[in-house]
Motif scaffolding. Sequence first.
Motif, PDB file in Angstrom:
ATOM      1  N   ILE A  81       0.876  -1.171   0.000  1.00 17.52           N
ATOM      2  CA  ILE A  81       0.000   0.000   0.000  1.00 17.52           C
ATOM      3  C   ILE A  81       0.914   1.223   0.000  1.00 17.52           C
ATOM      4  CG2 ILE A  81      -2.003   1.102   1.095  1.00 17.52           C
ATOM      5  CD1 ILE A  81      -2.440  -1.462   2.693  1.00 17.52           C
ATOM      6  N   PRO A  82       1.475   1.597  -1.148  1.00 17.49           N
ATOM      7  CA  PRO A  82       2.494   2.648  -1.182  1.00 17.49           C
ATOM      8  C   PRO A  82       2.053   3.978  -0.595  1.00 17.49           C
ATOM      9  CG  PRO A  82       2.468   1.437  -3.250  1.00 17.49           C
ATOM     10  CD  PRO A  82       1.279   0.973  -2.473  1.00 17.49           C
ATOM     11  N   ALA A  83       0.770   4.289  -0.686  1.00 18.86           N
ATOM     12  CA  ALA A  83       0.284   5.574  -0.180  1.00 18.86           C
ATOM     13  C   ALA A  83      -0.162   5.504   1.277  1.00 18.86           C
ATOM     14  CB  ALA A  83      -0.873   6.069  -1.046  1.00 18.86           C
ATOM     15  N   ALA A  84       0.125   4.401   1.948  1.00 16.47           N
ATOM     16  CA  ALA A  84      -0.335   4.221   3.333  1.00 16.47           C
ATOM     17  C   ALA A  84       0.152   5.356   4.223  1.00 16.47           C
ATOM     18  CB  ALA A  84       0.158   2.878   3.881  1.00 16.47           C
ATOM     19  N   ASP A  85      -0.758   5.843   5.079  1.00 14.15           N
ATOM     20  CA  ASP A  85      -0.450   6.915   6.017  1.00 14.15           C
ATOM     21  C   ASP A  85      -1.157   6.583   7.323  1.00 14.15           C
ATOM     22  OD1 ASP A  85       0.133   9.207   7.390  1.00 14.15           O
ATOM     23  OD2 ASP A  85      -1.049  10.554   6.124  1.00 14.15           O
ATOM     24  N   GLY A  86      -0.416   6.079   8.277  1.00 11.13           N
ATOM     25  CA  GLY A  86      -1.037   5.674   9.536  1.00 11.13           C
ATOM     26  C   GLY A  86      -0.052   4.925  10.396  1.00 11.13           C
ATOM     27  N   ILE A  87      -0.588   4.010  11.193  1.00 14.72           N
ATOM     28  CA  ILE A  87       0.231   3.206  12.097  1.00 14.72           C
ATOM     29  C   ILE A  87       0.081   1.738  11.727  1.00 14.72           C
ATOM     30  CG2 ILE A  87       0.520   2.446  14.490  1.00 14.72           C
ATOM     31  CD1 ILE A  87      -0.351   5.235  15.357  1.00 14.72           C
ATOM     32  N   VAL A  88       1.186   1.046  11.621  1.00 14.38           N
ATOM     33  CA  VAL A  88       1.181  -0.397  11.381  1.00 14.38           C
ATOM     34  C   VAL A  88       1.202  -1.095  12.735  1.00 14.38           C
ATOM     35  CG1 VAL A  88       2.451  -2.355  10.427  1.00 14.38           C
ATOM     36  CG2 VAL A  88       2.369  -0.185   9.175  1.00 14.38           C
ATOM     37  N   GLY A  89       0.319  -2.065  12.908  1.00 17.64           N
ATOM     38  CA  GLY A  89       0.349  -2.916  14.084  1.00 17.64           C
ATOM     39  C   GLY A  89       0.646  -4.333  13.648  1.00 17.64           C
ATOM     40  N   ASP A  90       1.817  -4.840  14.005  1.00 15.90           N
ATOM     41  CA  ASP A  90       2.224  -6.194  13.607  1.00 15.90           C
ATOM     42  C   ASP A  90       2.181  -7.089  14.845  1.00 15.90           C
ATOM     43  OD1 ASP A  90       3.287  -8.478  12.561  1.00 15.90           O
ATOM     44  OD2 ASP A  90       5.292  -7.672  12.204  1.00 15.90           O
ATOM     45  N   LEU A  91       1.168  -7.943  14.897  1.00 15.67           N
ATOM     46  CA  LEU A  91       0.991  -8.841  16.032  1.00 15.67           C
ATOM     47  C   LEU A  91       1.553 -10.216  15.711  1.00 15.67           C
ATOM     48  CD1 LEU A  91      -0.168  -9.445  18.846  1.00 15.67           C
ATOM     49  CD2 LEU A  91      -2.330 -10.042  17.717  1.00 15.67           C
ATOM     50  N   GLY A  92       2.613 -10.583  16.393  1.00 17.52           N
ATOM     51  CA  GLY A  92       3.186 -11.911  16.254  1.00 17.52           C
ATOM     52  C   GLY A  92       2.896 -12.747  17.473  1.00 17.52           C
ATOM     53  N   GLY A  93       3.531 -13.888  17.547  1.00 14.96           N
ATOM     54  CA  GLY A  93       3.319 -14.744  18.700  1.00 14.96           C
ATOM     55  C   GLY A  93       3.964 -14.209  19.961  1.00 14.96           C
ATOM     56  N   GLY A  94       5.126 -13.529  19.804  1.00 17.13           N
ATOM     57  CA  GLY A  94       5.862 -13.085  20.976  1.00 17.13           C
ATOM     58  C   GLY A  94       5.861 -11.597  21.221  1.00 17.13           C
ATOM     59  N   SER A  95       5.534 -10.800  20.204  1.00 14.21           N
ATOM     60  CA  SER A  95       5.619  -9.356  20.381  1.00 14.21           C
ATOM     61  C   SER A  95       4.622  -8.626  19.498  1.00 14.21           C
ATOM     62  CB  SER A  95       7.040  -8.859  20.065  1.00 14.21           C
ATOM     63  OG  SER A  95       7.365  -9.120  18.700  1.00 14.21           O
ATOM     64  N   LEU A  96       4.409  -7.374  19.842  1.00 18.76           N
ATOM     65  CA  LEU A  96       3.593  -6.456  19.044  1.00 18.76           C
ATOM     66  C   LEU A  96       4.474  -5.281  18.668  1.00 18.76           C
ATOM     67  CD1 LEU A  96       0.895  -5.138  17.993  1.00 18.76           C
ATOM     68  CD2 LEU A  96       0.701  -4.118  20.288  1.00 18.76           C
ATOM     69  N   GLU A  97       4.545  -4.991  17.376  1.00 17.74           N
ATOM     70  CA  GLU A  97       5.283  -3.833  16.904  1.00 17.74           C
ATOM     71  C   GLU A  97       4.303  -2.773  16.410  1.00 17.74           C
ATOM     72  OE1 GLU A  97       7.879  -6.513  17.848  1.00 17.74           O
ATOM     73  OE2 GLU A  97       6.665  -7.029  16.094  1.00 17.74           O
ATOM     74  N   LEU A  98       4.569  -1.525  16.734  1.00 16.64           N
ATOM     75  CA  LEU A  98       3.817  -0.387  16.215  1.00 16.64           C
ATOM     76  C   LEU A  98       4.783   0.487  15.432  1.00 16.64           C
ATOM     77  CD1 LEU A  98       1.595   0.627  19.271  1.00 16.64           C
ATOM     78  CD2 LEU A  98       0.948  -0.786  17.303  1.00 16.64           C
ATOM     79  N   ILE A  99       4.365   0.903  14.237  1.00 15.97           N
ATOM     80  CA  ILE A  99       5.250   1.636  13.342  1.00 15.97           C
ATOM     81  C   ILE A  99       4.464   2.753  12.668  1.00 15.97           C
ATOM     82  CG2 ILE A  99       6.836   1.458  11.391  1.00 15.97           C
ATOM     83  CD1 ILE A  99       5.489  -1.780  12.717  1.00 15.97           C
ATOM     84  N   ARG A 100       4.984   3.952  12.716  1.00 14.24           N
ATOM     85  CA  ARG A 100       4.360   5.074  12.007  1.00 14.24           C
ATOM     86  C   ARG A 100       4.903   5.110  10.587  1.00 14.24           C
ATOM     87  NH1 ARG A 100       1.497   8.226   9.635  1.00 14.24           N
ATOM     88  NH2 ARG A 100       1.101  10.411  10.228  1.00 14.24           N
ATOM     89  N   ILE A 101       4.004   5.085   9.603  1.00 10.47           N
ATOM     90  CA  ILE A 101       4.423   5.168   8.206  1.00 10.47           C
ATOM     91  C   ILE A 101       3.703   6.335   7.541  1.00 10.47           C
ATOM     92  CG2 ILE A 101       5.059   2.739   7.902  1.00 10.47           C
ATOM     93  CD1 ILE A 101       2.321   2.274   6.626  1.00 10.47           C
ATOM     94  N   SER A 102       4.418   7.020   6.670  1.00  5.65           N
ATOM     95  CA  SER A 102       3.848   8.161   5.960  1.00  5.65           C
ATOM     96  C   SER A 102       4.802   8.566   4.851  1.00  5.65           C
ATOM     97  CB  SER A 102       3.627   9.331   6.916  1.00  5.65           C
ATOM     98  OG  SER A 102       3.083  10.449   6.237  1.00  5.65           O
ATOM     99  N   GLY A 103       4.248   9.012   3.715  1.00  3.54           N
ATOM    100  CA  GLY A 103       5.093   9.482   2.626  1.00  3.54           C
ATOM    101  C   GLY A 103       6.051   8.445   2.097  1.00  3.54           C
ATOM    102  N   GLY A 104       5.656   7.187   2.191  1.00  2.00           N
ATOM    103  CA  GLY A 104       6.515   6.112   1.708  1.00  2.00           C
ATOM    104  C   GLY A 104       7.683   5.771   2.605  1.00  2.00           C
ATOM    105  N   LYS A 105       7.684   6.311   3.829  1.00  2.00           N
ATOM    106  CA  LYS A 105       8.804   6.099   4.739  1.00  2.00           C
ATOM    107  C   LYS A 105       8.341   5.484   6.058  1.00  2.00           C
ATOM    108  CE  LYS A 105      11.733   8.193   1.961  1.00  2.00           C
ATOM    109  NZ  LYS A 105      12.811   7.444   1.258  1.00  2.00           N
ATOM    110  N   VAL A 106       9.262   4.755   6.674  1.00  2.00           N
ATOM    111  CA  VAL A 106       9.027   4.227   8.017  1.00  2.00           C
ATOM    112  C   VAL A 106       9.546   5.236   9.022  1.00  2.00           C
ATOM    113  CG1 VAL A 106       9.713   2.445   9.664  1.00  2.00           C
ATOM    114  CG2 VAL A 106       9.137   1.817   7.318  1.00  2.00           C
ATOM    115  N   GLY A 107       8.685   5.595   9.974  1.00  2.00           N
ATOM    116  CA  GLY A 107       9.075   6.573  10.977  1.00  2.00           C
ATOM    117  C   GLY A 107       9.271   5.936  12.344  1.00  2.00           C
TER     118      GLY A 107
END
Length: 499
Positions: free
Chosen positions: A138-164
């Motif tokens: 989703i190249p135009a994605a603007d928001g927060i990624v929530g990646d739920l795995g078995g052992g951890s949860l990652e939160l990532i701010r993405i905007s403008g094609g970049k990981v913040g």
Amino acid sequence: MATLLFRKAKPEVTGEPRTGIIDIGSNSIRLVVYQGPERLPAILFNEKVMAGLGRGLAETGTIAESGLAVASDALARFAAVAREMEVTRLRTVATAAVRDATNGKVLLDTARDLGLEVELLSGEQEATAAGHGVLSAIPAADGIVGDLGGGSLELIRISGGKVGERVSFPLGVLRLGALRDKGQGALQRQVARLLDAAGWTGKGAGLPLYLVGGSWRALARLDMHLGSYPLPVIHEYAMSAEAVARMGRTISHVNKAWLRAIPGLSAGRAATLGDATALLVVLLKHLQIETTIVSAFGLREGLLYGALDESVRAQDPLIVATRDEGRRHGRFAEHGDLLDGWIAPLFTRDAPDLARLRLAACLLADVGWRANPEFRAERGVEIALHGNWVAIDARGRALVAQALYTSLGGGIETPEPLGVLASPSELRHAVLWGLAMRLGQRMSGGLAGPLQRSSIADDGTTLTLSVAASDLALYSETVERRHNALATALGRKALILGR
């Protein structure tokens, strides 16, 4: 970056390099093998084993012997499969469970004995890869990624094609049961405390949460099932915070057997669905997020995307994939791009997003050619709706499907379920694309020369098809019918002009 290089693939066998990723997660271990365009290679092989390495880790600090045994067998198989598939580059990564367990080195040694050099990702590296995975799809994605795995949860701010900004929390789905067992409100208090300490409380206000991870994708499958959603494609499926909360209440009142009976919902995911949903409800509340969007891409695709040059990252993944599909399954590799250029003068008012979808339809225009003639139109719909495309939502799939249905002889009516995925006016416009594509294909025979030596124009009254004088013989009765069909749909008169 740890890699394993196998013997070079035989060009006459594979034609293109094959890349593999073994992902040793806290819940599952998976091998995916890719081949094709750098920006969006096709998946040749995809298999997972539910090893549950993170199960009980919070209580014991170790991976259970049973989990190690399952993981060892899975890695042995995946290493063998990669060799047999002549994978030219294999990357093996491990995440939270192996990272946090006191006996994680046992599994790393096992992998090394199998010839696999494992890259142990940090929480930040895991988060970066998840963010890149969503941006890849989703190249135009603007928001927060929530990646739920078995052992951890990652939160990532993405905007403008970049990981913040990014952060990792010990909130994997296999840890949540023990946390919830501490009593009512224990999960909410822990999430609130962790978010507040990291400075993430309220950070999602006005933004969507992009959902990554098998447990949250399983939740989307449940919502699709309960709502009788007509498209069995999970990528870019949206759920409101209210819908998530409603499903949380539903899950708490149904048994696991009912959940396992839902199409596409595995028994392993059904077992943790309640915990994953409870976490999401709390997370949305404290991040102040109202909308979620599912991403089919995550860590593995992010690892591929993160290794690309900026120029390759900038390529449109939908166009790359549809062009590759047309090249592989159409008659003539250049046909789709030429066809779009040929019909483009009729659609100069198309907004950029529509022009992009029109190009995708043209790139796929010939993929139904080898199907039974009675089912070419249906084949076009199936490819558009169910193809493994990204950077396209349900509406976009429906418009491409309508154009292909019409161009492949299905007529101007709208087949199910397109009418519930896009508006009538948009679908009528896609019919015009299809009629124009149908005319261009029939006139040219799918060949480049006739398209390059001809043009079509609309002056508001007349739809003029101009061809070289030497090509007038191409204007057969069948071509004339298709010319008239398009002109009638546009409210014009048809005119053929030799020059």
